[in-house]
Design an enzyme around this catalytic site. Structure first.
Site, PDB file in Angstrom:
ATOM      1  N   LYS A 150       8.538   6.663   8.134  1.00  0.00           N
ATOM      2  CA  LYS A 150       8.842   5.268   7.802  1.00  0.00           C
ATOM      3  C   LYS A 150      10.318   5.004   8.104  1.00  0.00           C
ATOM      4  O   LYS A 150      11.197   5.681   7.569  1.00  0.00           O
ATOM      5  CB  LYS A 150       8.547   5.008   6.327  1.00  0.00           C
ATOM      6  CG  LYS A 150       8.941   3.607   5.888  1.00  0.00           C
ATOM      7  CD  LYS A 150       8.437   3.282   4.497  1.00  0.00           C
ATOM      8  CE  LYS A 150       8.928   1.922   4.059  1.00  0.00           C
ATOM      9  NZ  LYS A 150       8.446   1.566   2.721  1.00  0.00           N
ATOM     10  N   LYS A 202       5.461   3.708  10.528  1.00  0.00           N
ATOM     11  CA  LYS A 202       5.775   2.341  10.115  1.00  0.00           C
ATOM     12  C   LYS A 202       7.225   2.004  10.455  1.00  0.00           C
ATOM     13  O   LYS A 202       8.084   2.831  10.170  1.00  0.00           O
ATOM     14  CB  LYS A 202       5.553   2.252   8.604  1.00  0.00           C
ATOM     15  CG  LYS A 202       5.901   0.918   7.995  1.00  0.00           C
ATOM     16  CD  LYS A 202       5.650   0.973   6.518  1.00  0.00           C
ATOM     17  CE  LYS A 202       6.103  -0.340   5.923  1.00  0.00           C
ATOM     18  NZ  LYS A 202       6.464  -0.239   4.557  1.00  0.00           N
TER      19      LYS A 202
HETATM   20  N1  LIG Z   1       7.837   0.499  -0.877  1.00  0.00           N
HETATM   21  C1  LIG Z   1       8.258  -0.534  -0.104  1.00  0.00           C
HETATM   22  C2  LIG Z   1       7.403  -1.014   0.984  1.00  0.00           C
HETATM   23  N2  LIG Z   1       6.066  -0.772   1.122  1.00  0.00           N
HETATM   24  C3  LIG Z   1       5.638  -1.480   2.258  1.00  0.00           C
HETATM   25  C4  LIG Z   1       6.746  -2.122   2.802  1.00  0.00           C
HETATM   26  C5  LIG Z   1       6.814  -3.006   4.021  1.00  0.00           C
HETATM   27  C6  LIG Z   1       5.569  -3.659   4.466  1.00  0.00           C
HETATM   28  C7  LIG Z   1       5.775  -4.818   5.375  1.00  0.00           C
HETATM   29  O1  LIG Z   1       6.902  -5.155   5.793  1.00  0.00           O
HETATM   30  O2  LIG Z   1       4.749  -5.440   5.684  1.00  0.00           O
HETATM   31  C8  LIG Z   1       7.852  -1.832   2.015  1.00  0.00           C
HETATM   32  C9  LIG Z   1       9.185  -2.414   2.270  1.00  0.00           C
HETATM   33  C10 LIG Z   1      10.368  -1.571   2.229  1.00  0.00           C
HETATM   34  O3  LIG Z   1      10.330  -0.365   2.445  1.00  0.00           O
HETATM   35  O4  LIG Z   1      11.415  -2.154   1.961  1.00  0.00           O
END
Ligand SMILES: NCc1[nH]cc(CCC(=O)O)c1CC(=O)O
Length: 335
Positions: free
Chosen positions: A202, A256
Site C-alpha cells: 500500500k 493499492k
Molecule cells: N486505513 C485507511 C484506508 N483504507 C482504505 C483507504 C483508501 C481507499 C480509497 O482511497 O478508496 C485508506 C486511506 C488511507 O490510507 O489514508
C-alpha cells in the site's frame, strides 16, 4: 516464451480481429462479476443516505440501507462487499477504543448483513484511522506512529470483527508484523476460517483524498502517512512485503492504489502466484466519474477497460466503487 511470428502476409494479425466471433475466440482475459468487490461507506442512523461530494454517485448509507445494498450486490452476483465506517467524531479518541467495540458501527453492519444476506462475503477494514482523534492508521505518541502497540490494537479489532461474522479481514494499516499477530489470535480464538486480505503493498498516495473525505478522516489527519505507507518510487520493496505477509498467514494480497501500479500487480502475480487483488481507489474513481460527468469520456467503457486492465495485469478481483455499475454493464453484455 518463444515468439512464432511469420512475416506478413503469412501472418496477418487482423485475421483474428475480423469479427466479434474471432475476437471472442482469441481473447486472452475476461472480466466477470466474480472479479468485483464493492467497497461501501456506512454511517449511523436509519434510512440515511448521504452523498459524498468528491465521489459523485457514492453515498454513505445507514446500516438498514447497507443491508439493502448488500442484497442488491448479491442479486447482481457480486461475491463480496467491503465495509468502511464513517465514525461520529465524538467517538474518536487517542486510544482508538471504539475500533474494538463489539457494537461499533462496522460490527453492527457486519451482523446485519450476515443475518440478511449470508451468501455475500463481508470484508472489513482493519486500521485505526476511522477511530483515531489523530487521523492516523496507528496509535500516536509524541508525533510518532507506534508499531507494536498498534498491532495489539489491531488484533483486538480483528477479533471483534471475526466475532461479528466477517469473512475477510482487510488490514490496511501497514504496520509491521500485524498479519502474524492477527493470524495467531484468530487461530487461538477458534476463527480458523476467517481469511486475511493484506493490504501488503500500500503506497503513500495522493489518490486516497476523496476516501478520507468519505470516512471523515481528512480533518483529523495531521501530516502524512509516509512513515508507514510505501514510497511510490519503490517496486522491489513491494515484493518483499508481499512475501513477508504471505509467510505470516495472509490468504490474499492487495496492491493499492490500482491503475498507476499495474506494474507492481504484474510482478506480484508472476512472482508468487498467490490470490492477488487491487484497490481501484477513490481518486481513480473520482477521475473517471468526473470526466464522464463532463461528457469528456464514455464513462462505462472507460470503467470496463480499466477493470479489464487489472485482470490483464494479474488480478483475481478488484475492489472498485464501480462494482454495481460494472456488474450491470456486464449483465447487459457490454463487457
Ligand atoms: N486505513 C485507511 C484506508 N483504507 C482504505 C483507504 C483508501 C481507499 C480509497 O482511497 O478508496 C485508506 C486511506 C488511507 O490510507 O489514508
Amino acid at each position: 516464451m518463444r515468439l512464432t511470428v511469420a512475416p506478413t502476409p503469412t501472418s496477418r494479425f487482423r485475421r483474428l480481429r475480423k469479427s466479434a466471433a474471432l475476437r471472442a475466440l482469441s481473447q486472452e482475459n475476461t472480466l466477470s462479476v466474480n472479479d468485483l468487490i464493492w467497497p461501501v461507506f456506512v454511517r449511523d442512523g436509519n434510512g440515511v443516505r448521504e452523498p459524498i461530494a468528491s465521489m459523485p454517485g457514492v453515498e454513505r448509507l445507514s446500516v438498514d440501507l447497507i443491508v439493502k445494498a448488500a442484497e442488491e450486490a448479491a442479486a447482481l452476483g457480486i461475491p463480496a462487499i467491503c465495509l468502511f465506517p464513517y465514525t461520529d467524531p465524538a467517538l474518536k479518541t487517542d486510544d482508538c477504543a471504539e475500533a474494538w467495540n463489539p457494537d461499533n458501527l462496522a460490527n453492527r453492519a457486519i451482523r446485519a448483513i450476515k443475518a440478511a444476506v449470508p451468501e455475500i462475503a463481508v470484508m472489513t477494514d482493519v486500521a485505526l484511522d476511522p477511530y483515531n482523534a489523530q487521523g492516523h492508521d496507528g496509535l500516536v505518541r509524541d508525533g510518532i506512529i507506534l508499531n507494536d502497540e498498534t498491532v495489539e490494537a489491531l488484533v483486538k479489532m480483528s477479533l471483534a470483527q471475526a466475532e461479528a461474522g466477517a469473512d475477510i479481514l482487510g488490514p490496511s494499516d501497514m504496520m509491521d508484523g500485524r498479519i502474524g499477530a492477527m493470524r495467531a489470535a484468530l487461530e487461538g480464538a477458534g476463527h480458523k476460517d476467517v481469511a486475511i486480505m493484506s493490504y501488503a503493498a500500500k503506497y503513500a498516495s495522493a489518490f486516497y483524498g476523496p476516501f478520507r473525505d468519505a470516512v471523515g478522516a481528512s480533518g483529523a489527519l495531521k501530516g502524512d502517512k509516509k512513515t508507514y505507507q510505501m514510497n511510490p518510487a519503490n517496486s522491489d520493496e513491494a515484493l518483499r512485503l508481499i512475501e513477508r505477509d504471505l509467510t505470516e498467514g495472509a490468504d490474499m494480497v492487495m496492491v493499492k492504489p490500482g491503475m498507476p501500479y499495474l506494474d507492481i500487480i504484474h510482478r506480484v502475480k508472476t512472482t508468487f502466484g498467490a490470490p492477488t487483488y487491487a484497490y481501484q481507489v477513490s481518486g481513480e474513481y473520482a477521475m473517471i466519474r468526473a470526466a464522464a460527468l463532463n461528457g469528456w469520456i464514455d464513462g462505462d467503457r472507460v470503467m470496463l477497460e480499466s477493470l479489464m486492465a487489472f485482470r490483464r495485469a494479474g488480478c483475481d478481483a478488484v475492489l472498485t466503487y464501480f462494482a454495481p455499475q460494472a456488474a450491470r454493464a456486464l449483465h447487459a453484455g457490454r463487457g
